[in-house]
Design an enzyme around this catalytic site. Structure first.
Site, PDB file in Angstrom:
ATOM      1  N   GLY A 141       8.563   0.981   3.646  1.00 57.48           N
ATOM      2  CA  GLY A 141       7.456   1.529   3.988  1.00 57.48           C
ATOM      3  C   GLY A 141       6.203   1.480   2.736  1.00 57.48           C
ATOM      4  N   ASP A 180      -2.617   5.376  13.074  1.00 65.14           N
ATOM      5  CA  ASP A 180      -3.375   4.321  13.301  1.00 65.14           C
ATOM      6  C   ASP A 180      -3.118   3.505  14.820  1.00 65.14           C
ATOM      7  OD1 ASP A 180      -0.807   3.071  12.801  1.00 65.14           O
ATOM      8  OD2 ASP A 180      -1.409   1.635  11.337  1.00 65.14           O
ATOM      9  N   ASP A 224      -1.813  -1.380   7.576  1.00 57.70           N
ATOM     10  CA  ASP A 224      -1.302  -2.099   6.231  1.00 57.70           C
ATOM     11  C   ASP A 224      -1.958  -3.156   5.821  1.00 57.70           C
ATOM     12  OD1 ASP A 224       0.663   0.167   6.864  1.00 57.70           O
ATOM     13  OD2 ASP A 224       2.192  -1.296   7.466  1.00 57.70           O
ATOM     14  N   LYS A 252      11.828  -2.802   9.522  1.00 61.31           N
ATOM     15  CA  LYS A 252      11.344  -2.782  10.772  1.00 61.31           C
ATOM     16  C   LYS A 252      11.925  -3.671  11.587  1.00 61.31           C
ATOM     17  CE  LYS A 252       7.002  -2.549  10.219  1.00 61.31           C
ATOM     18  NZ  LYS A 252       7.035  -2.737   8.801  1.00 61.31           N
ATOM     19  N   GLU A 284       0.071   9.503   8.913  1.00 59.67           N
ATOM     20  CA  GLU A 284       1.017   8.737   9.395  1.00 59.67           C
ATOM     21  C   GLU A 284       1.270   8.669  11.031  1.00 59.67           C
ATOM     22  OE1 GLU A 284       2.004   6.327   7.327  1.00 59.67           O
ATOM     23  OE2 GLU A 284       2.521   7.752   6.103  1.00 59.67           O
ATOM     24  N   HIS A 285       1.328   7.384  11.471  1.00 61.39           N
ATOM     25  CA  HIS A 285       1.448   7.238  12.758  1.00 61.39           C
ATOM     26  C   HIS A 285       0.203   7.481  13.523  1.00 61.39           C
ATOM     27  CE1 HIS A 285       5.775   5.860  12.842  1.00 61.39           C
ATOM     28  NE2 HIS A 285       5.791   6.773  11.767  1.00 61.39           N
ATOM     29  N   ARG A 313       0.680  -1.201  -0.018  1.00 62.65           N
ATOM     30  CA  ARG A 313       0.140  -0.159   0.011  1.00 62.65           C
ATOM     31  C   ARG A 313       0.707   1.360  -0.060  1.00 62.65           C
ATOM     32  NH1 ARG A 313       2.345   2.186   3.435  1.00 62.65           N
ATOM     33  NH2 ARG A 313       2.685   1.657   5.569  1.00 62.65           N
ATOM     34  N   SER A 342       4.718  -1.579   2.769  1.00 59.25           N
ATOM     35  CA  SER A 342       4.149  -2.848   3.551  1.00 59.25           C
ATOM     36  C   SER A 342       4.398  -4.079   2.883  1.00 59.25           C
ATOM     37  CB  SER A 342       2.616  -2.340   3.650  1.00 59.25           C
ATOM     38  OG  SER A 342       2.392  -1.567   4.308  1.00 59.25           O
ATOM     39  N   SER A 343       5.656  -4.448   2.598  1.00 55.63           N
ATOM     40  CA  SER A 343       5.833  -5.699   1.878  1.00 55.63           C
ATOM     41  C   SER A 343       5.617  -6.748   3.107  1.00 55.63           C
ATOM     42  CB  SER A 343       7.233  -5.814   1.214  1.00 55.63           C
ATOM     43  OG  SER A 343       8.086  -5.347   2.214  1.00 55.63           O
TER      44      SER A 343
HETATM   45  P1  NG1 Z   1       5.328   0.726   7.314  1.00 58.11           P
HETATM   46  O1  NG1 Z   1       5.441   1.900   6.570  1.00 58.11           O
HETATM   47  O2  NG1 Z   1       4.751  -0.560   6.531  1.00 58.11           O
HETATM   48  O3  NG1 Z   1       6.549   0.354   8.433  1.00 58.11           O
HETATM   49  C1  NG1 Z   1       4.112   1.062  10.134  1.00 58.11           C
HETATM   50  C2  NG1 Z   1       2.922   0.254  10.472  1.00 58.11           C
HETATM   51  C3  NG1 Z   1       1.634   0.898  10.229  1.00 58.11           C
HETATM   52  C4  NG1 Z   1       1.661   2.369  10.572  1.00 58.11           C
HETATM   53  C5  NG1 Z   1       2.799   3.139   9.863  1.00 58.11           C
HETATM   54  C6  NG1 Z   1       3.043   4.634  10.107  1.00 58.11           C
HETATM   55  C7  NG1 Z   1       3.407  -2.223  10.678  1.00 58.11           C
HETATM   56  C8  NG1 Z   1       3.097  -3.578  10.338  1.00 58.11           C
HETATM   57  N1  NG1 Z   1       2.966  -0.895  10.009  1.00 58.11           N
HETATM   58  O4  NG1 Z   1       3.954   0.906   8.454  1.00 58.11           O
HETATM   59  O5  NG1 Z   1       0.566   0.327  10.960  1.00 58.11           O
HETATM   60  O6  NG1 Z   1       1.798   2.657  11.915  1.00 58.11           O
HETATM   61  O7  NG1 Z   1       4.008   2.512  10.155  1.00 58.11           O
HETATM   62  O8  NG1 Z   1       1.803   5.389   9.810  1.00 58.11           O
HETATM   63  O9  NG1 Z   1       3.776  -2.010  11.839  1.00 58.11           O
END
Ligand code: NG1
Length: 417
Positions: free
Chosen positions: A141, A47, A188, A232, A44-45, A38, A143-144
């Site tokens: 970022g 959810d 995500d 991450k 951002e941050h 996605r 969401s893979s």
């Molecule tokens: P990404 O960008 O996929 O690391 C993470 C969190 C989301 C959200 C965003 C910031 C996971 C799987 N995903 O996404 O829920 O908090 O950062 O908006 O932890």
């Protein structure tokens, strides 16, 4: 130039079927589970704070060609370098691989849904053989990782005939992914599962709810990797989880200030007392050099921008959406401190090149930046980015992996093989 909204079919799936046959003695898979990544337009941050987001599903996805097994083994083969074969047994308690192993995202899904399945008396768990591949850039970022969780969960559900409503499935996939140690909020997985072609999604949390918002024809998003990894499982995880902790601390302080210790999230306070009263109360509760006030200000104001952005998108007012995206970026950089010099450079080139708005997308600390605009303008902007950003850096590998133009695409599903 038109960008396809239905990606992933055709050549990629033929190659995956062939990979499955090579790995599993010439057999054909029973099906292919496909889960998209996605882009987050804005929010951002928010959810994990119980506040809304506005993402859309990409035409890029993780795909799993699978066939059920007669036992509970999960046998995994991945088409990409750096993804060694893995095997484990499906059960409600699965030992994780060391951090960084790709199989942990599959284990996350299998452990969660095996536990659910075994709540039914007399049920037994079926494993599967799987060939995995995908075209979502990793650690960017987009969401893979969540797409892999969702594709694995879809596969497990299909093989074990476990049906459930899409919203419950999305909430469960978000809970399942905590297995890998990040504390994300669920955007995500919901975006991947609920995505609709030609629509962004306004998603709310606790409880999860999603509404499609049409994304006007002729517009798209240019997504460009900053060439800074935002994995991450590495340093970014500690930074990500620290932000989650700062928000929890802010919520705890507000609980004391308003004598409402039972409210767990910043979103609860925003709805109950409003942004200004919350920031005033926090300002009195924290020392002047604390980051907590800035973090909370970002979260509260970002949620207000999401509401305004949803309205702008629904009205087809793309310049207004673009302005809100650029404001969101400034807030992510200055208040939430999740930008990076390469992201700043991309955003600067995007805006100088005429984008309607530009920002980092996803958790930050590297990864992708996005620009909003008309498709033709974005095609020209992509040439500028190639020249000014990628050429001097001479990244390895195909450039299509690093930058692309996308419109909202369909959500996760299983297709017959
Ligand atoms: P990404 O960008 O996929 O690391 C993470 C969190 C989301 C959200 C965003 C910031 C996971 C799987 N995903 O996404 O829920 O908090 O950062 O908006 O932890």
């Amino acid at each position: 130039m038109k960008t396809p909204e239905r990606g992933g079919t055709g050549r990629g799936e033929r190659a995956l079927r062939a990979a499955f046959a090579r790995a599993f003695g010439g057999r054909a898979p029973a099906g292919i589970a496909r889960a998209p990544g996605r882009i987050n337009l804005i929010g951002e941050h928010t959810d994990y704070n119980g506040l809304p987001v506005l993402p859309f599903a990409l035409p890029r996805a993780i795909r799993i060609a699978f066939a059920p097994r007669g036992d509970a083994a999960i046998v995994l083969r991945h088409g990409r370098e750096g993804h060694p074969p893995r095997e484990f047994t499906a059960s409600p308690a699965i030992e994780p691989d060391p951090p960084g192993s790709w199989a942990n995202y599959v284990k996350a899904a299998v452990e969660h849904f095996a536990r659910l399945l075994l709540e039914t008396p007399g049920a037994s768990v079926r494993g599967f053989d799987a060939a995995v591949d995908g075209d979502i850039p990793q650690a960017g970022g987009l969401s893979s990782s969540s797409a892999l969780v969702v594709a694995a969960a879809l596969t497990f559900r299909e093989v074990n005939a476990l049906s459930m409503a899409p919203l419950e499935f999305a909430a469960r996939c978000a809970a399942a992914e905590r297995y890998v140690g990040t504390q994300g909020g669920g955007m995500d997985q919901a975006a991947s599962i609920l995505g609709a072609p030609g629509c962004a999604l306004r998603i709310d949390f606790f409880p999860l709810a999603a509404a499609p918002v049409p994304f006007p024809e002729g517009y798209a998003v240019l997504a460009c990797h900053s060439l800074v990894r935002a994995a991450k499982t590495e340093a970014a995880r500690a930074e990500f989880n620290r932000r989650v902790g700062e928000c929890r601390a802010a919520a705890a302080l507000l609980g004391r200030a308003f004598d409402r210790p039972e409210l767990p999230r910043l979103g609860d306070f925003a709805r109950e007392f409003g942004t200004e009263a919350c920031l005033r109360a926090l300002g009195e509760a924290v020392p002047p050099d604390s980051k907590i006030l800035a973090r909370a200000r970002h979260v509260f104001e970002e949620a207000e921008r999401v509401v305004a952005a949803t309205r702008a998108l629904a009205a087809g007012d793309m310049p207004a959406l673009g302005r809100l995206m650029s404001e969101a970026h400034a807030s992510a950089r200055d208040l939430y401190e999740i930008s990076a010099p390469a992201l700043e450079e991309l955003v600067r080139i995007f805006l100088e090149g005429g984008a309607l708005g530009a920002r980092l997308t996803g958790a930050g600390f590297g990864g992708f930046a996005i620009a909003l605009g008309e498709e033709d303008a974005l095609t020209r902007l992509m040439a500028v980015i190639d020249e000014r950003f990628y050429r001097p850096r001479a990244p390895a590998g195909p450039i299509e992996e690093l930058r692309f133009i996308a419109r909202p695409a369909e959500g996760a599903r299983v297709v017959p093989a």
